[in-house]
Design a protein around this motif. Sequence first.
Motif, PDB file in Angstrom:
ATOM      1  N   UNK A  26      10.635  45.595  12.415  1.00  0.00           N
ATOM      2  CA  UNK A  26      10.381  45.933  13.777  1.00  0.00           C
ATOM      3  C   UNK A  26       9.789  45.116  14.743  1.00  0.00           C
ATOM      4  N   UNK A  27       8.724  44.315  13.983  1.00  0.00           N
ATOM      5  CA  UNK A  27       7.937  43.566  14.902  1.00  0.00           C
ATOM      6  C   UNK A  27       8.941  42.211  15.042  1.00  0.00           C
ATOM      7  N   UNK A  28       9.941  41.553  14.157  1.00  0.00           N
ATOM      8  CA  UNK A  28      10.605  40.622  14.647  1.00  0.00           C
ATOM      9  C   UNK A  28      11.727  40.819  15.600  1.00  0.00           C
ATOM     10  N   UNK A  35      10.990  40.285  24.863  1.00  0.00           N
ATOM     11  CA  UNK A  35      11.010  39.009  25.772  1.00  0.00           C
ATOM     12  C   UNK A  35      11.879  39.208  27.001  1.00  0.00           C
ATOM     13  N   UNK A  36      13.327  39.304  26.792  1.00  0.00           N
ATOM     14  CA  UNK A  36      13.990  39.470  28.001  1.00  0.00           C
ATOM     15  C   UNK A  36      13.464  40.632  28.949  1.00  0.00           C
ATOM     16  N   UNK A  37      13.219  41.587  28.270  1.00  0.00           N
ATOM     17  CA  UNK A  37      12.763  42.814  29.105  1.00  0.00           C
ATOM     18  C   UNK A  37      11.544  42.674  29.888  1.00  0.00           C
ATOM     19  N   UNK A  49       9.808  31.056  17.151  1.00  0.00           N
ATOM     20  CA  UNK A  49       8.822  30.263  16.257  1.00  0.00           C
ATOM     21  C   UNK A  49       7.619  30.633  16.398  1.00  0.00           C
ATOM     22  N   UNK A  50       7.103  30.554  17.653  1.00  0.00           N
ATOM     23  CA  UNK A  50       5.813  30.930  17.725  1.00  0.00           C
ATOM     24  C   UNK A  50       5.555  32.268  17.512  1.00  0.00           C
ATOM     25  N   UNK A  51       6.338  33.114  17.776  1.00  0.00           N
ATOM     26  CA  UNK A  51       6.142  34.599  17.548  1.00  0.00           C
ATOM     27  C   UNK A  51       6.082  34.691  15.996  1.00  0.00           C
ATOM     28  N   UNK A  52       7.019  34.435  15.299  1.00  0.00           N
ATOM     29  CA  UNK A  52       7.094  34.503  14.063  1.00  0.00           C
ATOM     30  C   UNK A  52       5.770  33.969  13.346  1.00  0.00           C
TER      31      UNK A  52
END
Length: 69
Positions: A26-28, A35-37, A49-52
């Motif tokens: 769910x997090x991924x 992000x687009x929203x 990459x930063x998010x993961x």
Amino acid sequence: MAAPDPEDGRAIDSETHFKIVAFLPHMFLGGVFSRPLLERRAADTDYLQRYVNTAVLPLAAARLTASGH
């Protein structure tokens, strides 16, 4: 066996750990779609990459530690 808390190294109990791990997919996906929203920007490769590295991998590492791998 308790897994280290990714924030401060404290141990978290197994029940809490497995509740966290259940939300990794769910997090991924949240990073991809939110992000687009929220920012009106594409979830490009650099962002993902930063998010993961910041949000997903620390919990996955805690999972491996808890399972003894």
